[in-house]
Write a protein that holds these residues in place. Structure first.
Motif, short mmCIF file in Angstrom:
data_model
loop_
_atom_site.label_atom_id
_atom_site.label_comp_id
_atom_site.label_asym_id
_atom_site.label_seq_id
_atom_site.Cartn_x
_atom_site.Cartn_y
_atom_site.Cartn_z
N SER A 138 42.42 6.80 -28.48
CA SER A 138 42.54 7.17 -27.08
C SER A 138 43.32 6.10 -26.32
CB SER A 138 41.15 7.32 -26.45
OG SER A 138 41.24 7.70 -25.10
N VAL A 139 44.06 6.53 -25.30
CA VAL A 139 44.76 5.62 -24.40
C VAL A 139 44.46 6.08 -22.99
CG1 VAL A 139 47.00 4.71 -23.68
CG2 VAL A 139 46.62 5.30 -26.08
N TYR A 140 44.08 5.14 -22.14
CA TYR A 140 43.81 5.49 -20.75
C TYR A 140 44.23 4.33 -19.86
CZ TYR A 140 39.57 2.75 -21.68
OH TYR A 140 38.70 1.76 -22.06
N SER A 141 44.52 4.64 -18.60
CA SER A 141 44.97 3.60 -17.68
C SER A 141 43.98 3.43 -16.54
CB SER A 141 46.35 3.93 -17.11
OG SER A 141 46.30 5.13 -16.39
N GLN A 142 43.97 2.22 -15.99
CA GLN A 142 43.18 1.92 -14.81
C GLN A 142 44.13 2.04 -13.63
OE1 GLN A 142 41.31 -1.90 -14.88
NE2 GLN A 142 40.66 -1.79 -12.77
N VAL A 143 43.77 2.85 -12.65
CA VAL A 143 44.64 3.08 -11.49
C VAL A 143 43.96 2.54 -10.24
CG1 VAL A 143 45.80 4.82 -10.09
CG2 VAL A 143 45.65 5.13 -12.56
N ILE A 144 44.68 1.69 -9.52
CA ILE A 144 44.19 1.15 -8.25
C ILE A 144 45.28 1.37 -7.22
CG2 ILE A 144 43.47 -0.91 -6.99
CD1 ILE A 144 42.31 -1.98 -9.61
N GLY A 145 44.94 2.02 -6.13
CA GLY A 145 45.91 2.26 -5.06
C GLY A 145 47.07 3.15 -5.48
N GLY A 146 46.81 4.06 -6.41
CA GLY A 146 47.83 5.01 -6.85
C GLY A 146 48.78 4.47 -7.90
#
Length: 64
Positions: free
Chosen positions: A42-50
């Motif tokens: 799995s690959v996922y990203s952390q998104v802050i402020g878009g």
């Protein structure tokens, strides 16, 4: 029954590019893990402020 161990590797954003937290490049680090028997599941990203600030890879490999 099969048993697995898991590992998460994160690459943070630096100057607009994602960089390894290790001294090696992300490709080198991912290839090293593959050679050690780790499989990316799995690959996922952390998104802050878009905007993505970190990319996380989840790996697994079978234990003996």
């Amino acid at each position: 029954m099969k048993k697995f161990e898991y590992k998460t590797v994160s690459f943070g954003k630096s100057g607009g590019l994602f960089k390894s937290k290790e001294k090696s490049s992300p490709d080198e680090e991912l290839n090293k893990l593959g050679q050690e028997g780790w499989e990316c599941v799995s690959v996922y990203s952390q998104v802050i402020g878009g905007s993505a600030t970190e990319i996380n890879y989840l790996f697994k490999r079978e234990t003996e």
